[in-house]
Design an enzyme around this catalytic site. Structure first.
Site, PDB file in Angstrom:
ATOM      1  N   LYS A  79     -40.723  11.594 -17.809  1.00  0.00           N
ATOM      2  CA  LYS A  79     -41.429  10.913 -18.891  1.00  0.00           C
ATOM      3  C   LYS A  79     -42.226   9.700 -18.403  1.00  0.00           C
ATOM      4  O   LYS A  79     -43.228   9.330 -18.999  1.00  0.00           O
ATOM      5  CB  LYS A  79     -40.441  10.456 -19.982  1.00  0.00           C
ATOM      6  CG  LYS A  79     -39.511  11.525 -20.539  1.00  0.00           C
ATOM      7  CD  LYS A  79     -40.235  12.573 -21.349  1.00  0.00           C
ATOM      8  CE  LYS A  79     -39.366  13.323 -22.344  1.00  0.00           C
ATOM      9  NZ  LYS A  79     -38.279  14.120 -21.780  1.00  0.00           N
TER      10      LYS A  79
HETATM   11  C1  LIG Z   1     -37.795  15.398 -22.169  1.00  0.00           C
HETATM   12  C2  LIG Z   1     -36.981  16.119 -21.171  1.00  0.00           C
HETATM   13  C3  LIG Z   1     -36.992  17.515 -21.068  1.00  0.00           C
HETATM   14  C4  LIG Z   1     -37.756  18.388 -22.022  1.00  0.00           C
HETATM   15  O1  LIG Z   1     -39.139  18.211 -21.962  1.00  0.00           O
HETATM   16  P1  LIG Z   1     -40.061  18.657 -23.188  1.00  0.00           P
HETATM   17  O2  LIG Z   1     -41.417  18.173 -22.859  1.00  0.00           O
HETATM   18  O3  LIG Z   1     -39.483  17.979 -24.396  1.00  0.00           O
HETATM   19  O4  LIG Z   1     -39.953  20.137 -23.288  1.00  0.00           O
HETATM   20  C5  LIG Z   1     -36.264  18.111 -20.055  1.00  0.00           C
HETATM   21  N1  LIG Z   1     -35.524  17.374 -19.195  1.00  0.00           N
HETATM   22  C6  LIG Z   1     -35.480  16.033 -19.269  1.00  0.00           C
HETATM   23  C7  LIG Z   1     -34.642  15.288 -18.297  1.00  0.00           C
HETATM   24  C8  LIG Z   1     -36.207  15.351 -20.249  1.00  0.00           C
HETATM   25  O5  LIG Z   1     -36.151  14.016 -20.322  1.00  0.00           O
END
Ligand SMILES: *Cc1c(COP(=O)(O)O)cnc(C)c1O
Length: 458
Positions: free
Chosen positions: A111
């Protein structure tokens, strides 16, 4: 170029508008009116670039009208200066699997890659210059901390982060709640991530409230997030140098993998995108059966994927339904009125041209973490492990890159249980998580959240 909504193609918004709004009026999601397709020669040129230059070339296509390219490059360079390695991401081999590590940023999950850019875009686009903006974001554990790291102490910006109370890991929570800044508010909602996301969407759709607090959003429904994530699909393709590349992506809200789908639309020769889910497998069900029906969220050991309403799936529907906004609206109406919708066989076939979907349950996830540790003395987190599991389960695909979404330190308890190992704090973690935690517990209700926000803004 402008932006329209999945539910209304006649809308015309600028990049700055959609950046600020996040959600389209009427509840749809924004999409660009044009998607640049690179030809072979352009791909060759892109393949020679470092990460920051590549990101500049790709992101520029979506915001040309508002940002000058040199400025964008400076902004991106600054955004990634806090990352552990200069190239932002890292492609490595673990046995015969290619792992793309995306967790070298300040809060140890992928993120950060989009959120650091977004934080700087708020300044660049002068969004909070005249009037304070209030960003409200729902998190399943990692978006919140990435947003906090990106927006901490920025002038004229407040950030309200809704996380599901007691449903994220201790480290995930502490990274958010020990920040101690006066512009950050952590709200633990007595509910699930889906409840948090629902509240945020309702607040966005409440025009009166939205304009009163000058509200903005940074969830993955914000198109700018997707755009930043397209870059590493290109980057790993150029590093791996293999055609017919596949990606196995731990998936919750369908944002990250959707960026891969857009990369394919932009000319990247991706064969299959593999959706890896945990037991909250709504995406695995809809792709394999056509039925999209949210169940109750079941807590798992990969909490960032404990999601049953995968918002960005609507963006895929728009394309597989022949760019028909009416059809998207009808399905979304079905979902809100009847609690589900059903896709016909030809639509499922269309989705299957680009996607595979696999569910990995908690037992298998633990076994995968254990096996990878036993065999390679290498630790992966439970989300990344579902990507490994899905890559193994799908037969007949080559050149699979597993997307490593989080650093295992964030899920130290489960890692310790499975491998017996205590992990050290990674050097790129920017927060001191031993400080005092601060968060407020709020009922699962949008009116309670509204009054909480009004109260803090007094
Ligand atoms: C947010 C997240 C996901 C999922 O990603 P999306 O874009 O919501 O499909 C998977 N793994 C981790 C560690 C995340 O923080």
């Amino acid at each position: 170029m402008n932006y329209f909504s999945t539910r209304d193609k006649s809308l015309k918004f600028s990049f700055k508008d959609i950046f600020l709004r996040g959600l389209a009026p009427g509840g749809g999601l924004f999409l660009p009116s044009e998607i640049k397709r690179f030809d072979q020669e352009e791909l060759n040129n892109l393949s020679k670039l470092n990460y920051v230059d590549l990101a500049t070339e790709i992101i520029f296509n979506f915001c040309k009208e508002e940002i000058n390219k040199e400025q964008l490059k400076i902004l991106i360079d600054k955004s990634y200066s806090s990352f552990k390695n200069k190239e932002v991401v890292n492609l490595k081999k673990v046995g015969d699997i290619n792992l793309l590590e995306l967790y070298n940023g300040p809060t140890l999950a992928f993120k950060d890659i989009a959120m650091q850019v977004i934080g700087n875009l708020y300044d660049y686009l002068k969004i909070a210059q005249k009037k304070t903006i209030n960003i409200v974001v729902a998190t399943s554990g990692d978006t919140g901390s990435a947003a906090i790291a990106a927006l901490n102490n920025r002038e004229n910006i407040n950030l309200f982060v809704l996380h599901p109370h007691n449903k994220i890991s201790n480290v995930q929570r502490k990274i958010m709640t020990t920040i101690g800044s006066s512009n950050i508010f952590n709200i633990a909602i007595k509910g699930t991530f889906d409840d948090c996301q629902k509240i945020v969407k309702e607040l966005f759709n409440d025009d009166d409230f939205r304009s009163k607090i000058n509200m903005s959003g940074v969830n993955s429904i914000n198109w700018a997030r997707i755009v930043c994530q397209i870059v590493y699909y290109f980057y790993s393709f150029f590093k791996l140098k293999k055609d017919n590349i596949c990606f196995s992506v731990p998936t919750g809200n369908f944002g990250d993998i959707y960026a891969g789908y857009i990369a394919k639309k932009m000319g990247l020769p991706i064969n299959k995108l593999i959706v890896a889910t945990n037991k909250n497998n709504i995406l695995e069900r809809v792709i394999n059966t056509g039925e999209y029906k949210p169940h109750k969220v079941k807590p798992s050991i990969s909490p960032s994927m404990d999601i049953q309403v995968a918002s960005n799936f609507e963006r895929l529907l728009f394309y597989v339904l022949g760019e028909n906004d009416q059809k998207v609206s009808l399905l979304m109406d079905d979902l809100s009125k009847k609690g589900f919708f059903k896709l016909d066989q030809s639509t499922i076939q269309d989705i299957k041209k680009d996607f595979e979907a696999v569910k990995i349950n908690d037992e298998d996830t633990q076994l995968i973490i254990k096996n990878i540790n036993d065999e390679f003395n290498f630790i992966i987190d439970p989300h990344t492990a579902t990507g490994f599991g899905a890559a193994k389960k799908i037969k007949g695909l080559e050149n699979i890159v597993v997307i490593g979404t989080a650093h295992p330190y964030k899920f130290g308890d489960i890692v310790k249980k499975v491998t017996g190992k205590n992990l050290q704090v990674p050097s790129n973690l920017k927060m001191d998580i031993d400080k005092k935690e601060k968060f407020d517990i709020v009922e699962n209700s949008n009116s309670q959240v509204k009054s909480y926000i009004f109260d803090k803004l007094k």
